[in-house]
Design an enzyme around this catalytic site. Structure first.
Site, short mmCIF file in Angstrom:
data_model
loop_
_atom_site.label_atom_id
_atom_site.label_comp_id
_atom_site.label_asym_id
_atom_site.label_seq_id
_atom_site.Cartn_x
_atom_site.Cartn_y
_atom_site.Cartn_z
N THR A 58 32.87 51.85 36.06
CA THR A 58 32.49 51.22 37.33
C THR A 58 32.80 52.10 38.53
O THR A 58 33.56 53.06 38.46
CB THR A 58 33.22 49.88 37.50
OG1 THR A 58 34.64 50.11 37.58
CG2 THR A 58 32.93 48.93 36.34
N ASP A 59 32.19 51.70 39.64
CA ASP A 59 32.48 52.36 40.91
C ASP A 59 33.62 51.62 41.60
O ASP A 59 34.23 50.71 41.02
CB ASP A 59 31.21 52.43 41.78
CG ASP A 59 30.66 51.06 42.15
OD1 ASP A 59 31.36 50.04 41.98
OD2 ASP A 59 29.50 51.02 42.60
N PHE A 60 33.86 51.95 42.82
CA PHE A 60 34.97 51.36 43.58
C PHE A 60 34.85 49.84 43.69
O PHE A 60 35.85 49.14 43.75
CB PHE A 60 35.02 52.01 44.97
CG PHE A 60 36.18 51.59 45.80
CD1 PHE A 60 37.47 51.97 45.48
CD2 PHE A 60 35.99 50.81 46.93
CE1 PHE A 60 38.55 51.59 46.25
CE2 PHE A 60 37.06 50.42 47.71
CZ PHE A 60 38.34 50.81 47.37
N GLY A 61 33.63 49.34 43.66
CA GLY A 61 33.40 47.90 43.80
C GLY A 61 33.41 47.13 42.49
O GLY A 61 33.15 45.93 42.47
N ILE A 121 31.35 47.65 40.02
CA ILE A 121 29.96 47.59 39.55
C ILE A 121 29.71 48.80 38.65
O ILE A 121 30.18 49.90 38.95
CB ILE A 121 28.98 47.63 40.75
CG1 ILE A 121 29.28 46.50 41.75
CG2 ILE A 121 27.53 47.61 40.28
CD1 ILE A 121 29.09 45.12 41.20
#
Length: 130
Positions: A14-17, A19
């Site tokens: 995932t990314d920082f969010g 997602i």
């Protein structure tokens, strides 16, 4: 034949969010295709060592439809829609339940040691739709 390959989204996907990072869908479908070919009875290591044939992605047409999230349980659906003498065209989806998050049409070609297109083995071509 539709091949199903389950996976779980890990934090590293995932990314920082939280997602799923967009490029990871390409990794997921690569793994799905690899398992599909393995289930067809094709040993890619032996194919390379004995016949000098490897597979290379020639084209990907992808649609990002919804976001996968950390800890989701996803399934990669892979179907060989068409095979010619040297290429295979796969239709693939990444789903969460019934929801399609990502879909792609992937063209894979068989290449020899010199990097030139070469004929697919007959046992692979037989698995395509009529």
């Amino acid at each position: 034949m539709t091949h199903l390959w389950p996976l779980r989204v890990y934090y590293e996907d995932t990314d920082f969010g939280g997602i799923v990072y967009y490029a990871n869908y390409l990794k997921y479908i690569e793994r799905g295709r690899t398992e599909y070919v393995r289930d067809m009875g094709v040993d890619q290591v032996a194919l390379k060592e004995n016949d000098g044939i490897v597979f290379a992605v020639r084209r990907v047409e992808a649609d990002y439809l919804a976001a996968g999230k950390y800890d989701d349980e996803l399934v990669v659906e892979t179907e060989l829609s068409h095979a010619t003498g040297v290429r295979m065209i796969f239709d693939q989806k990444v789903k969460r339940g019934d929801q399609v998050l990502f879909s792609a049409t992937v063209t894979v070609v068989a290449i020899n040691k010199a990097g030139q297109a070469t004929r697919l083995p007959a046992n692979i071509r037989r698995h395509s739709k009529p």
